[in-house]
Design an enzyme around this catalytic site. Structure first.
Site, PDB file in Angstrom:
ATOM      1  N   GLU A 209       0.816  -1.218   0.000  1.00 56.97           N
ATOM      2  CA  GLU A 209       0.000   0.000   0.000  1.00 56.97           C
ATOM      3  C   GLU A 209       0.851   1.270   0.000  1.00 56.97           C
ATOM      4  O   GLU A 209       0.650   2.172   0.803  1.00 56.97           O
ATOM      5  CB  GLU A 209      -0.960  -0.036   1.204  1.00 56.97           C
ATOM      6  CG  GLU A 209      -1.935  -1.205   1.079  1.00 56.97           C
ATOM      7  CD  GLU A 209      -2.939  -1.315   2.210  1.00 56.97           C
ATOM      8  OE1 GLU A 209      -2.623  -0.858   3.326  1.00 56.97           O
ATOM      9  OE2 GLU A 209      -4.039  -1.845   1.960  1.00 56.97           O
ATOM     10  N   THR A 210       1.788   1.305  -0.915  1.00 55.98           N
ATOM     11  CA  THR A 210       2.667   2.478  -1.041  1.00 55.98           C
ATOM     12  C   THR A 210       2.043   3.400  -2.092  1.00 55.98           C
ATOM     13  O   THR A 210       2.324   3.279  -3.280  1.00 55.98           O
ATOM     14  CB  THR A 210       4.084   2.001  -1.451  1.00 55.98           C
ATOM     15  OG1 THR A 210       4.442   0.922  -0.586  1.00 55.98           O
ATOM     16  CG2 THR A 210       5.108   3.090  -1.316  1.00 55.98           C
TER      17      THR A 210
END
Ligand SMILES: [Zn+2]
Length: 551
Positions: A209-210
């Site tokens: 979840e970057t």
């Protein structure tokens, strides 16, 4: 005469009908009594029998099982259990066929030196970590530390001394991969955590979840100069972490979450991920993993990764503010994963599965389902992975036996009644169910016509209502208040058996206080509205408080 004959015939039919109805009634009575006696004298509970009938399977289903190793994720970024709880948890996991735990400490790790401010004020101590190592070793559980190295670094980047490392200055989640101080910080975190687990053979570097990559000036400049996309920048950072680990800990196997790799083009996948020497952990927590991930993902991954790990969920994935577990959802998640493995096992090797149990959605969010509340779901999911036959209510009876529960189907959720278990932490489960039922009762009251017609904002503002309706709901209000106070008391005690006082306070503040406040406000409004026996003529006017009248 003819009339008399008719009358006699009619009376005969009438008498026979009466006799027939009476016979039917007696049969029904005998039937009812037999059923009652069966329930009264047998061990079966009403809940068990009502539930089991519609879901009984009529034909044998093929047994499918997961043959790889099973790991359980302990998300300590919320509600870290007391060390004594691991004395119960680890043997339970070992006896359930679990091979290890993936521990995500976040700020519960006792960081030292320049990093000491990262630790929470109630973080574990080094001797606590040593105890976790000993207990894991005794129970033949491997420990895999999970250290975030790109996104989800809120617990670090929220601090004054590290805020300059944010990729986007206003968001504290992603670290800038181009800042000169980023790598030294991350490698120091990794070193301290790996060194605290001297027997570990594996490390998980997170990197999921970057959402903000290549946003800052330095990153944009670098991307232009090196002719790379945001994906290129992302993978370069991951490789830097890998190279550090290879140099310092050459024997460690490295893992990362796969979601950022899913969007890579086929060309990028082949160029960038080939020989990456990191095992991706493919995660999906919904009920239809098979279709959500789709076939192209597996064909793409199979070209560069000979083996992968997968990750399911047993709690913490159906809502940021869930405090009871939707067991059916997680059972279905695991069945769907079994489908995936069964269908793609000829394409690639699924070495292991991590059953994740999220405790917060991120560092800033509230607590979701606590570990003891999630244990029934975890054990059922493990049974499903072992190849328990398909059954819509899951392997509840086996799990009820392990957790010493008197009402197996209660483990599926509060709609099936209270499970009445006796395992360390079962009071937390029991009181979470009680709170759920209380919330349902309160919401039903709020939806009632009394509340919608006589206790609205308008009624309260003008102090104008018909007392008759309030007298009707007064006992219900008192009952709700007593119940919420009792749950607060019982839950506080139950929480303190497993957690510290900070976790207890956070849970009570999050889930009990708002409800308690609303109920008590309603009782205050009731007293205010009932404190008059004559009412003004319409149109109503706002009453001016006495203090203001004087001035
Ligand atoms: Zn940057």
């Amino acid at each position: 005469m003819k009339r008399h004959i008719h009358f006699v015939a009619y009376r005969k039919v009438y008498n026979w009908t009466i006799k027939y109805v009476a016979l039917l009634f007696i049969c029904a009575l005998i039937g009812f009594c037999s059923v009652y006696i069966y329930f009264f004298y047998s061990d079966a509970t009403i809940g068990e029998n009502i539930v089991v009938e519609p879901f009984q399977i009529s034909k044998p289903v093929e047994k499918v099982q997961f043959t790889g190793k099973k790991f359980v994720h302990l998300d300590l970024k919320g509600a870290p259990p007391k060390i004594s709880y691991y004395e119960y948890l680890f043997p339970l996991l070992f006896n359930s066929g679990v091979g290890g735990v993936v521990i995500e400490y976040e700020d519960t790790f006792p960081f030292e030196g320049n990093l000491s401010n990262i630790s929470a004020l109630n973080a574990y101590t080094r001797s606590d970590i040593d105890m976790i190592n000993i207990l894991a070793d005794t129970n033949k559980l491997e420990i895999i530390p999970l250290v975030q190295t790109f996104g989800h670094l809120e617990f670090v980047l929220k601090l004054e001394e590290f805020k300059e490392l944010r990729e986007v200055p206003i968001y504290p989640q992603e670290i800038c991969p181009s800042h000169e101080k980023s790598l030294p910080l991350l490698t120091e975190m990794l070193t301290q955590i790996i060194d605290a687990h001297p027997f570990t053979e594996k490390i998980h570097i997170g990197a999921d979840e970057t959402h903000h990559v290549g946003r800052c000036k330095e990153c944009t400049r670098r991307m232009k100069l090196e002719h790379i996309t945001t994906d290129g920048l992302y993978i370069k950072h991951v490789k830097k972490i890998r190279d550090f680990l290879r140099r310092k800990y050459p024997l460690l196997k490295i893992f990362m979450w796969d979601d950022q790799l899913r969007n890579f083009s086929e060309e990028e996948t082949l160029n960038e991920l080939d020989k990456l020497d990191i095992i991706p952990v493919v995660w999906q927590y919904n009920t239809d993993v098979f279709n959500t991930l789709g076939p192209s993902l597996w064909s793409q991954y199979s070209k560069v990764f000979p083996n992968v790990w997968i990750a399911s969920a047993f709690k913490g994935a159906t809502g940021v503010d869930q405090y009871i577990v939707d067991v059916s959802h997680y059972n279905q998640n695991h069945r769907s994963w079994l489908d995936v493995v069964e269908n793609y096992k000829f394409l690639m090797k699924f070495d292991a599965i991590i059953l994740t149990g999220w405790q917060r959605y991120d560092h800033f969010s509230i607590l979701c389902e606590l570990l003891p509340v999630g244990l029934p779901s975890l054990l059922m999911n493990l049974k499903i992975l072992e190849g328990e036959l398909d059954n819509r209510v899951g392997p509840t009876k086996e799990v009820a036996h392990i957790l010493h529960c008197r009402q197996p189907y209660g483990l599926m959720g509060p709609a099936f009644g209270s499970p009445r278990c006796k395992f360390p932490g079962s009071d937390i489960l029991e009181n979470a169910y009680r709170l759920h039922r209380l919330n349902e009762d309160y919401n039903e009251l709020k939806r009632s016509s009394v509340m919608r017609g006589w206790v609205t904002n308008y009624n309260i503002l003008y102090n104008f209502t018909n007392p008759y309706h309030f007298y009707n709901i007064a006992p219900q209000l008192n009952h709700l208040e007593n119940e919420v106070l009792e749950i607060e008391n019982d839950m506080s005690k139950a929480l303190l058996n497993v957690y510290d006082e900070y976790t207890k306070d956070e849970w009570i503040l999050t889930y009990i206080n708002p409800l308690k406040k609303e109920i008590q406000e309603l009782i205050r409004v009731k007293d205010q509205l009932l404190d008059r026996d004559v009412w003004p003529r319409r149109p109503l006017k706002l009453e001016v408080p006495k203090e203001q009248q004087r001035t």
